[in-house]
Design an enzyme around this catalytic site. Sequence first.
Site, mmCIF file in Angstrom:
data_model
loop_
_atom_site.group_PDB
_atom_site.id
_atom_site.type_symbol
_atom_site.label_atom_id
_atom_site.label_comp_id
_atom_site.label_asym_id
_atom_site.label_seq_id
_atom_site.Cartn_x
_atom_site.Cartn_y
_atom_site.Cartn_z
ATOM 1 N N VAL A 15 0.865 -1.177 0.000
ATOM 2 C CA VAL A 15 0.000 0.000 0.000
ATOM 3 C C VAL A 15 0.896 1.219 0.000
ATOM 4 O O VAL A 15 2.079 1.136 0.341
ATOM 5 C CB VAL A 15 -0.976 0.024 1.207
ATOM 6 C CG1 VAL A 15 -2.035 -1.061 1.077
ATOM 7 C CG2 VAL A 15 -0.237 -0.105 2.520
ATOM 8 N N SER A 16 0.330 2.368 -0.367
ATOM 9 C CA SER A 16 1.160 3.559 -0.581
ATOM 10 C C SER A 16 1.530 4.306 0.694
ATOM 11 O O SER A 16 2.555 4.972 0.741
ATOM 12 C CB SER A 16 0.432 4.520 -1.521
ATOM 13 O OG SER A 16 0.250 3.911 -2.770
#
Length: 187
Positions: A8-9
């Site tokens: 995930v970012s």
Amino acid sequence: MIVGYARVSTKDQNLDRQIDMLVDYGVDIRNIYKEKMTGTNIERHELNRMIDELKADDVVVIADLTRVSRSTKDLLMIVDKIKEKGAKIKSIKDTWLDTTSENPYNDFLLTVMAGMSQLERDLISARTKEGLTSAKARGREGGRPNKRNEKAEIVKTLYNQGHKITEIVKATNLSRSTIYRIINNDT
């Protein structure tokens, strides 16, 4: 061996959806490399560790293409590194991303679809920039409102009425330095 990669970012985002998909696919939870970092950064510790630890005939399973990379160039480079190790890569959602078979169309589709994904990101970026330019031309500024500008008149009034700086800080929730800049008309 089947290994998984989930990313995930940001640290605030959750990996659970991807991990669930990988486990449902058959990846042992102990063989999932997890990362919370933007996909535009190619210096991702867990991704690099996974690639370094790959052995011939391993299969890397990802939830979808965007978890590996956000640019066509980097995606193709990462896939090449995986292939150099003698390993394969397979996406659960992007069924065309599957190098586990010797189908020559897989490499072709990988290149085309990665290019389409890059195009979509570039178009979103261009539309966002156009929208910001259009809004700016109409006098609207982006970002958070400037508290200093909103409270400048209050600060000046309180100061002119003889209030102490500490009282103005409490009344406006502005810092001492901001209050002094307002009083001295500094920008």
